[in-house]
Design a protein around this motif. Structure first.
Motif, short mmCIF file in Angstrom:
data_model
loop_
_atom_site.label_atom_id
_atom_site.label_comp_id
_atom_site.label_asym_id
_atom_site.label_seq_id
_atom_site.Cartn_x
_atom_site.Cartn_y
_atom_site.Cartn_z
N LYS A 122 34.97 36.87 47.80
CA LYS A 122 34.07 35.72 47.67
C LYS A 122 33.99 35.37 46.20
N SER A 123 33.90 34.07 45.90
CA SER A 123 33.80 33.71 44.49
C SER A 123 32.95 32.48 44.30
N ASN A 124 32.48 32.31 43.10
CA ASN A 124 31.66 31.15 42.75
C ASN A 124 32.13 30.67 41.38
N ILE A 125 32.80 29.53 41.37
CA ILE A 125 33.36 29.00 40.12
C ILE A 125 32.39 27.98 39.55
N ASN A 126 31.83 28.29 38.38
CA ASN A 126 30.78 27.45 37.81
C ASN A 126 31.28 26.80 36.52
N GLU A 127 31.77 25.58 36.66
CA GLU A 127 32.37 24.90 35.49
C GLU A 127 31.32 24.58 34.44
N ASP A 128 30.09 24.22 34.89
CA ASP A 128 29.03 23.88 33.94
C ASP A 128 28.77 25.01 32.96
N LYS A 129 28.85 26.23 33.46
CA LYS A 129 28.53 27.37 32.60
C LYS A 129 29.78 28.10 32.12
N ASN A 130 30.95 27.51 32.40
CA ASN A 130 32.21 28.16 32.00
C ASN A 130 32.30 29.59 32.53
N GLU A 131 31.84 29.83 33.76
CA GLU A 131 31.88 31.21 34.26
C GLU A 131 32.30 31.28 35.72
N ILE A 132 32.82 32.44 36.08
CA ILE A 132 33.24 32.71 37.45
C ILE A 132 32.63 34.03 37.89
N ALA A 133 31.96 34.00 39.03
CA ALA A 133 31.45 35.25 39.61
C ALA A 133 32.22 35.52 40.88
N PHE A 134 32.56 36.78 41.13
CA PHE A 134 33.28 37.07 42.37
C PHE A 134 33.04 38.51 42.85
N ILE A 135 33.35 38.69 44.13
CA ILE A 135 33.25 40.00 44.77
C ILE A 135 34.67 40.47 45.05
N THR A 136 34.99 41.69 44.64
CA THR A 136 36.35 42.18 44.90
C THR A 136 36.43 42.85 46.27
N LYS A 137 37.65 42.98 46.76
CA LYS A 137 37.90 43.90 47.86
C LYS A 137 37.63 45.32 47.38
N PRO A 138 37.57 46.29 48.28
CA PRO A 138 37.45 47.67 47.79
C PRO A 138 38.70 48.01 46.97
N VAL A 139 38.49 48.39 45.72
CA VAL A 139 39.62 48.69 44.83
C VAL A 139 39.37 50.02 44.12
N SER A 140 40.45 50.61 43.66
CA SER A 140 40.32 51.85 42.87
C SER A 140 39.84 51.48 41.48
N LYS A 141 39.40 52.48 40.73
CA LYS A 141 38.97 52.24 39.36
C LYS A 141 40.13 51.67 38.53
N ASP A 142 41.34 52.18 38.76
CA ASP A 142 42.51 51.69 38.03
C ASP A 142 42.78 50.22 38.32
N LEU A 143 42.73 49.89 39.62
CA LEU A 143 42.99 48.50 39.99
C LEU A 143 41.90 47.59 39.41
N LEU A 144 40.66 48.05 39.42
CA LEU A 144 39.59 47.25 38.82
C LEU A 144 39.92 46.99 37.35
N ASN A 145 40.34 48.02 36.64
CA ASN A 145 40.66 47.84 35.23
C ASN A 145 41.81 46.85 35.04
N ASN A 146 42.80 46.91 35.92
CA ASN A 146 43.89 45.92 35.86
C ASN A 146 43.35 44.51 36.03
N ILE A 147 42.46 44.36 37.01
CA ILE A 147 41.86 43.03 37.26
C ILE A 147 41.13 42.54 36.02
N LEU A 148 40.31 43.43 35.45
CA LEU A 148 39.50 43.02 34.30
C LEU A 148 40.40 42.71 33.10
N ASN A 149 41.48 43.46 32.97
CA ASN A 149 42.39 43.23 31.84
C ASN A 149 43.17 41.94 31.97
N SER A 150 43.48 41.58 33.23
CA SER A 150 44.35 40.42 33.39
C SER A 150 43.57 39.11 33.46
N ILE A 151 42.25 39.19 33.52
CA ILE A 151 41.49 37.95 33.57
C ILE A 151 41.05 37.57 32.16
#
Lengths: 407, 407
Positions: free
Chosen positions: A367-396
């Motif tokens: 699920k995600s919420n793209i908020n252009e007014d505030k230049n921000e994106i909020a989202f819910i991830t699938k269940p991910v490992s700590k490593d995969l989470l770090n990959n996600i955070l690094n690539s965004i």
């Protein structure tokens, strides 16, 4: 006749004195022997109370009176509480406390001292205020291997978050309201920064898993960074934000433990725990989910838990209650091993680059919420490992990122 | 070495045998002495189990073996359970049961027998399955005067009502589904007609208020008359319908008690107790609201509560646990004295006369739903006395009226 003594006549202490006096007959009946409060140690004088004649200001009077079998410590803090409690236990007196700092920091040493001197050290009121949790955990659920234990362990932060969620009140205003209503201290740091909840989850985890876990070894994040935007995004995704203390037994036998703002699905019963109430969920291999709910603080609620421990001590004079609380062990704590879902909030002034990089991680987003007014994106991830989470955070491409776990 | 024996190897009994075998080491550690299951009394044979060698079919082997200190009775029903339990207690053996009928009907006599023979009779699993409630009520909340206790005490009916509420499934279909899933018996009468919940509220009320209250003296209404229309009206008014057992201490010191479908506000945490889960709310003068939540039935959840009682008995051999359970008293039960709100559903083929008479009582109504298609009116009253409610019901021109209380 069993005599008791009370150390500290503050909020909880005055409640204990009130109940011990008012319910003297009922309590005596329940242990089939007269039980009486003999001394109250406090440097202040309190005139006009039904028990004003009991006040003393010399601890040694309690320590050296052999007729005093049970001592209640409710002054809080490490010193002189620790010194008083240890001295009483060494004399073979049982001790009851509501002092979570004392139990979280010195539990192993004090239970050992109690055992060596054939006395009891009980602390039901140190977690969850009035909620019966220590006794159920150590007695009622003894036939279970506990898999995890988590909960809302601090009423002040739950009150503040609840005001943010229900009334869209900002953090500072909600904190001020909590202070005005007596739910938060003038210096609210230990509540809002999570330390109070951290001490409590340490006590629960130690009881559930057997070895002393110290607060200094536990990752702890308070609620000061939670914003009304986070609350609104969470709400749109079907969650509420709660300050959760959680400990779980991982597959390698080690314990993951931490305190942090956490998203709780609105379908979970714990999401409905509002105001200053606390709730503790226990998951065991036989019992499945068991939850305990009640007032986590307050004069009479906490005092009633203290007095129940006094009665238990009085019933077991010379007989030890068995609480399994071993010394701490190097490497007992680990990171969570299972995949879990996260809430992520990313901000970037260069919104188009944020939005572009978001496309790359879309397969891990539910699920995600793209908020252009505030230049921000909020989202819910699938269940991910700590490593995969770090990959996600690094690539965004975000220059400010916030992540909260989801229960 | 402490030997135990198990009477009955049905759903709960096989769970007890499984846990006692699997957790033998942990249980022994918790009582600092070896504890072992020696006999299982069942007329059937069970081959291929790790404990198949323990089966016997003569009760006297258990009764006359002095090494057996704790006996578990999980056959259910009054006879021969009562005879077995009484004989064991008379021999000084402690007994643990999950048999709510036995406790609700014979609790006073069996606790008296236990006391006279320096044995214990414990029954944590008889109410709320795995939920620790008996021990918290008798120990943790001892410093409280209990004002009221109520809850969802039957998982089968909660499952059915939940299906009606969430999936708009009609009663018969939901019952059939519960039966297919093993949540309801082939003969579901004691669940759906409220008797099971009635026995449990009797046990809780007796523990909370001290004198034996028998099911036959308690008004009891099941869920067979609850319709999808009731569920829908309640939902529109902001409530869910739950089967609630409730006991309260009235101002005259007497106890009001009953089991009936009851409307619970969606703001109450107990309204979120879904599926086969149970929850019990206790209100005390010091503790305020305390709630206990968990699985009310099932093999391992119930067995884990039984085994915890076995451990407690083993720890207290020769020492009595004090449970205050006096004989019943004439006139101890009363009608509720306080004003409360009601849900009322009125039907009349002559709808205009129903609607006209409804106008006359409008000052006592806070929410209403006038349904011309069905010739019926549903409404929520202000808090009213029993007398005023009767006046309302008498003055409204209905040939079919249904009333449920609101918590």
């Amino acid at each position: 006749m069993i005599y008791t003594a009370l150390i500290g006549h503050g909020v909880v202490g005055s409640g204990v004195a009130e109940i011990m006096t008012k319910q003297e007959k009922k309590l005596s009946e329940s242990i089939k022997e007269d039980i009486k409060l003999k001394y109250i140690l406090d440097l202040r004088k309190f005139e006009g109370l039904p028990y004003s004649d009991k006040f003393i200001n010399d601890f040694n009077i309690i320590l050296n009176d052999d007729s005093v079998k049970v001592v209640v410590e409710v002054i809080g803090g490490l010193h002189p509480a620790f010194d008083f409690v240890k001295a009483c236990l060494q004399k073979g007196k049982s001790v009851v406390t509501s002092n979570k700092e004392l139990v979280a920091e010195k539990g192993y040493e004090l239970i050992k001292t109690a055992n060596e001197n054939n006395a009891n050290f009980l602390f039901e009121a140190s977690v969850g205020g009035t909620i019966p949790i220590i006794r159920p955990l150590t007695q009622c659920l003894v036939a279970n291997d506990i898999k995890e234990i988590y909960g809302i362990l601090n009423g002040t932060t739950n009150y503040i978050l609840n005001k943010m969620i229900v009334d869209s009140m900002d953090f500072d205003t909600a904190l001020k309201l909590a202070q005005n209503n007596g739910y938060a201290e003038k210096n609210p740091a230990s509540d809002i920064e999570g330390l109070d909840a951290c001490r409590k989850i340490c006590i629960l985890a130690t009881l559930a898993f057997g070895k002393h876990i110290y607060p200094k070894d536990v990752s702890c994040e308070g609620i000061t960074n939670v914003t009304l935007d986070d609350v609104a995004y969470a709400n749109n995704f079907g969650y509420v934000i709660k300050l959760i203390g959680k400990a779980a037994k991982e597959e390698n036998g080690k314990i993951s433990i931490g305190v942090a703002p956490t998203l709780v699905s609105k379908d979970e019963i714990i999401s409905n725990v509002n105001g200053v109430y606390n709730a503790i969920m226990v998951k065991g291999d036989s019992c499945d989910d068991v939850m305990f709910y009640g007032r986590g603080a307050g004069k009479l609620p906490t005092a009633s838990a203290v007095v129940a421990d006094v009665v238990d001590c009085a019933k077991h004079l010379g007989a030890r209650k068995y609480i399994s609380w071993e010394d701490s062990e190097e490497g007992f704590i680990t990171e969570p091993l299972n995949s879990i879902s996260y809430y992520v909030l990313c901000q970037n002034n260069d919104f188009s680059s944020l939005k572009n990089s978001f496309k790359d991680i879309a397969e891990n987003v539910v699920k995600s919420n793209i908020n252009e007014d505030k230049n921000e994106i909020a989202f819910i991830t699938k269940p991910v490992s700590k490593d995969l989470l770090n990959n996600i955070l690094n690539s965004i491409k975000s220059n400010s990122t916030k992540t909260y776990k989801i229960i």
